[in-house]
Design a protein around this motif. Structure first.
Motif, PDB file in Angstrom:
ATOM      1  N   TYR A  70       0.816  -1.211   0.000  1.00 34.65           N
ATOM      2  CA  TYR A  70       0.000   0.000   0.000  1.00 34.65           C
ATOM      3  C   TYR A  70       0.855   1.268   0.000  1.00 34.65           C
ATOM      4  N   ARG A  71       2.147   1.113   0.190  1.00 33.70           N
ATOM      5  CA  ARG A  71       3.043   2.269   0.168  1.00 33.70           C
ATOM      6  C   ARG A  71       3.631   2.487  -1.218  1.00 33.70           C
ATOM      7  N   TRP A  72       3.945   1.381  -1.898  1.00 36.08           N
ATOM      8  CA  TRP A  72       4.585   1.452  -3.211  1.00 36.08           C
ATOM      9  C   TRP A  72       3.711   0.785  -4.273  1.00 36.08           C
ATOM     10  N   PRO A  73       3.611   1.368  -5.471  1.00 32.86           N
ATOM     11  CA  PRO A  73       3.043   0.632  -6.606  1.00 32.86           C
ATOM     12  C   PRO A  73       4.104  -0.338  -7.126  1.00 32.86           C
ATOM     13  N   PRO A  74       3.776  -1.213  -8.057  1.00 34.29           N
ATOM     14  CA  PRO A  74       4.830  -2.022  -8.689  1.00 34.29           C
ATOM     15  C   PRO A  74       5.844  -1.076  -9.335  1.00 34.29           C
ATOM     16  N   HIS A  75       7.106  -1.257  -9.075  1.00 30.51           N
ATOM     17  CA  HIS A  75       8.076  -0.284  -9.576  1.00 30.51           C
ATOM     18  C   HIS A  75       9.480  -0.870  -9.606  1.00 30.51           C
TER      19      HIS A  75
END
Length: 207
Positions: A70-75
């Motif tokens: 919930y903090r990072w999108p796929p990246h």
């Protein structure tokens, strides 16, 4: 250390890479000198929003209960931490990206980072067709254009290891075991942009 292993088992637009989020009114004062770095910004690659590739990575992260979902999108981070005042770097980012042709990535193998008390499981992005070093070239060109040291010149840092994080574990052994059990169908997507992600404070969500 980093390790990578195989998981289970087109052309692209001719436009040049561009910065996804620009602030034209603030570009005039941009300089190539490096800024103070912060963990509240990241320059990275993100799969197209809500695409099958995005959903495939997110579904695996959710299944593995990734604490950062919930903090990072796929990246895939290119420069992180990034500039404390990213808007002032926008012109130089755009200039760096203009020198790189779009390319296509395939997520098809997993890798691990960590040690006795920490483990990270991730997917390795491989360039499909064309220049196999396109991703590394993009990252090093951004570093050089923005005035940052390239990873090869940093005596105390690891070389650039592009990766899409799937989950965090209590140890490297646990991450490797999860990787061995991983059933991830390879996905591909075109990279025609880099993304600037920002969050409010260190506990915020990157957008």
């Amino acid at each position: 250390h980093a390790q990578a292993r195989s998981c289970t088992s087109s052309g692209h637009a001719a436009t040049m890479l561009f910065l996804r989020r620009l602030w034209p009114s603030m570009l005039a004062g941009s300089t190539p000198s490096p800024q103070q770095l912060t963990h509240t910004t990241s320059l990275c690659i993100v799969p197209p929003d809500a695409s099958p590739e995005w959903r495939a990575v997110q579904a695996t992260r959710l299944e593995m209960r990734d604490a950062g979902i919930y903090r990072w999108p796929p990246h895939c981070n290119l420069i992180y931490p990034f500039a404390a005042k990213p808007r002032l770097a926008a012109r130089d980012v755009r200039r760096a990206c203009a020198a790189i042709e779009p390319f296509r990535l395939r997520l098809t193998a997993y890798g691990t980072f960590g040690g006795a008390k920490r483990g990270v499981l991730w997917l390795r992005p491989d360039v499909v067709g064309g220049d196999a070093e396109a991703l590394s070239t993009l990252q090093s060109t951004l570093c050089e254009t923005l005035g940052y040291e390239t990873p090869a010149a940093r005596k105390r840092s690891l070389p650039f290891v592009p990766h899409f994080t799937l989950a965090h574990f209590d140890s490297l052994a646990a991450a490797a075991a999860a990787g061995d059990a991983l059933a991830f169908e390879p996905v591909e997507f075109d990279v025609s942009a880099v993304h600037l992600l920002e969050r409010e404070g260190h506990g915020g969500q990157f957008e």
